[in-house]
Design a protein around this motif. Structure first.
Motif, mmCIF file in Angstrom:
data_model
loop_
_atom_site.group_PDB
_atom_site.id
_atom_site.type_symbol
_atom_site.label_atom_id
_atom_site.label_comp_id
_atom_site.label_asym_id
_atom_site.label_seq_id
_atom_site.Cartn_x
_atom_site.Cartn_y
_atom_site.Cartn_z
ATOM 1 N N TYR A 156 0.819 -1.210 0.000
ATOM 2 C CA TYR A 156 0.000 0.000 0.000
ATOM 3 C C TYR A 156 0.858 1.268 0.000
ATOM 4 O O TYR A 156 0.425 2.306 -0.506
ATOM 5 N N ARG A 157 2.053 1.183 0.562
ATOM 6 C CA ARG A 157 2.959 2.338 0.460
ATOM 7 C C ARG A 157 3.308 2.588 -1.003
ATOM 8 O O ARG A 157 3.370 3.729 -1.451
ATOM 9 N N ARG A 158 3.545 1.523 -1.754
ATOM 10 C CA ARG A 158 3.858 1.681 -3.168
ATOM 11 C C ARG A 158 2.708 2.349 -3.918
ATOM 12 O O ARG A 158 2.919 3.257 -4.724
ATOM 13 N N LEU A 159 1.467 1.908 -3.630
ATOM 14 C CA LEU A 159 0.314 2.522 -4.285
ATOM 15 C C LEU A 159 0.217 4.011 -3.965
ATOM 16 O O LEU A 159 0.021 4.848 -4.860
ATOM 17 N N LEU A 160 0.339 4.348 -2.689
ATOM 18 C CA LEU A 160 0.234 5.745 -2.275
ATOM 19 C C LEU A 160 1.399 6.565 -2.815
ATOM 20 O O LEU A 160 1.223 7.706 -3.259
ATOM 21 N N LYS A 161 2.599 5.989 -2.768
ATOM 22 C CA LYS A 161 3.785 6.707 -3.232
ATOM 23 C C LYS A 161 3.673 7.040 -4.716
ATOM 24 O O LYS A 161 4.046 8.138 -5.144
ATOM 25 N N LEU A 162 3.150 6.124 -5.500
ATOM 26 C CA LEU A 162 3.084 6.320 -6.947
ATOM 27 C C LEU A 162 1.901 7.171 -7.376
ATOM 28 O O LEU A 162 2.032 8.014 -8.278
ATOM 29 N N TYR A 163 0.733 6.961 -6.746
ATOM 30 C CA TYR A 163 -0.497 7.508 -7.324
ATOM 31 C C TYR A 163 -1.232 8.522 -6.448
ATOM 32 O O TYR A 163 -2.303 8.977 -6.844
ATOM 33 N N PHE A 164 -0.677 8.848 -5.283
ATOM 34 C CA PHE A 164 -1.325 9.860 -4.441
ATOM 35 C C PHE A 164 -0.437 11.097 -4.366
ATOM 36 O O PHE A 164 0.715 11.011 -3.938
ATOM 37 N N PRO A 165 -0.910 12.268 -4.812
ATOM 38 C CA PRO A 165 -0.075 13.478 -4.784
ATOM 39 C C PRO A 165 0.364 13.808 -3.362
ATOM 40 O O PRO A 165 -0.450 13.799 -2.434
ATOM 41 N N HIS A 166 1.645 14.099 -3.182
ATOM 42 C CA HIS A 166 2.161 14.409 -1.858
ATOM 43 C C HIS A 166 3.429 15.256 -1.988
ATOM 44 O O HIS A 166 4.065 15.294 -3.036
#
Length: 264
Positions: free
Chosen positions: A219-229
């Motif tokens: 889930y870190r990979r998903l958030l890191k790639l596809y969630f603006p931050h």
């Protein structure tokens, strides 16, 4: 069991082929149906590990000589590697390619690897810069693609851009490239980027983790790639302390919708 393709007498010397693949491959092919998994594996491995008796004997002699000399394991492996690289047999096409310095592979699209793991590999600053730093200095790493993404502009399309889009649609500039008219400066002196031309987006690659065995890394990979931050702290929250919980319930469920939309 072997399937024999029916041929006309005039086609007795024609290999099995697929018309569509033949147009794309534009070379000889010999296609057969696979009925036995073990035979398929054996067939492929026989190509990967073709016997080279002379090379085996030569390497054995090199190993015997190295064992007699007083060298450490690293130098021992280095000598064996050099002996193999300089004496292995190569086909005529590879010989011509190496003599003429022709590329052995090329791709019409740029491929970018994105580091998403917390314990990922990092490159340190050059030794010349480290010598001038104090003993308590913590910023000793070179800025990679994730760091440049976090320092993107806060205007236009960049503000809501996820890391996957940033890596695919922009390229990092170096040297005199930064003086070009299309160069875009990053915040905090993190360098320059330039948007790729339309139709020339890069292909992104990343480490894949099992959702069942390593859920937090998944889930870190998903958030890191596809969630603006802008910082890694934005990939979690006080009320959702894990990446999985933040993905499923963060911001009233909007995080999951945002990630799934960008991923799609």
């Amino acid at each position: 069991m072997v399937i024999m393709m029916k041929h006309e007498p005039k086609d007795c010397w024609v290999n099995g082929y697929n018309p569509d693949l033949l147009r794309a491959w534009n070379a000889n092919m010999d296609i057969q149906f696979i009925l036995d998994k073990f035979s398929c594996i054996m067939y492929m491995m026989s190509y990967v590990a073709k016997p080279e008796h002379e090379m085996t004997e030569f390497l054995n002699s090199v190993i015997r000589d190295v064992k007699k000399s007083n060298v450490n394991e690293r130098d021992e492996m280095k000598q064996i590697m050099q002996a193999y690289a300089k004496h292995r047999e190569v086909i005529g096409q590879e010989s011509v390619a190496r003599v003429c310095s022709l590329p052995l592979k090329k791709c019409s699209c740029t491929v970018i690897f994105i580091q998403t793991d917390e314990d990922g590999l990092k490159m340190s600053l050059p030794l010349s810069r480290l010598k001038d730093m104090g003993p308590d200095e913590e910023d000793v790493w070179m800025s990679g693609l994730p760091e440049k993404y976090k320092n993107r502009l806060a205007t236009g399309d960049f503000n809501d851009m996820c890391l996957a889009d940033f890596a695919s649609g922009c390229r990092v500039l170096y040297g005199r490239q930064t003086e070009g008219a299309n160069a875009i400066p990053l915040q905090n002196d993190k360098g320059f980027i330039q948007k790729r031309t339309k139709g020339k987006s890069a292909i992104i690659r990343f480490t894949r983790f099992s959702e069942k065995k390593l859920p937090e890394k998944f889930y870190r990979r998903l958030l890191k790639l596809y969630f603006p931050h802008r910082t890694d702290d934005e990939l979690k929250s006080e009320y959702h302390p894990t990446y999985e919980d933040f993905y499923n319930r963060g911001r009233g469920g909007s995080v999951k919708q945002y990630v799934d939309f960008n991923r799609k």
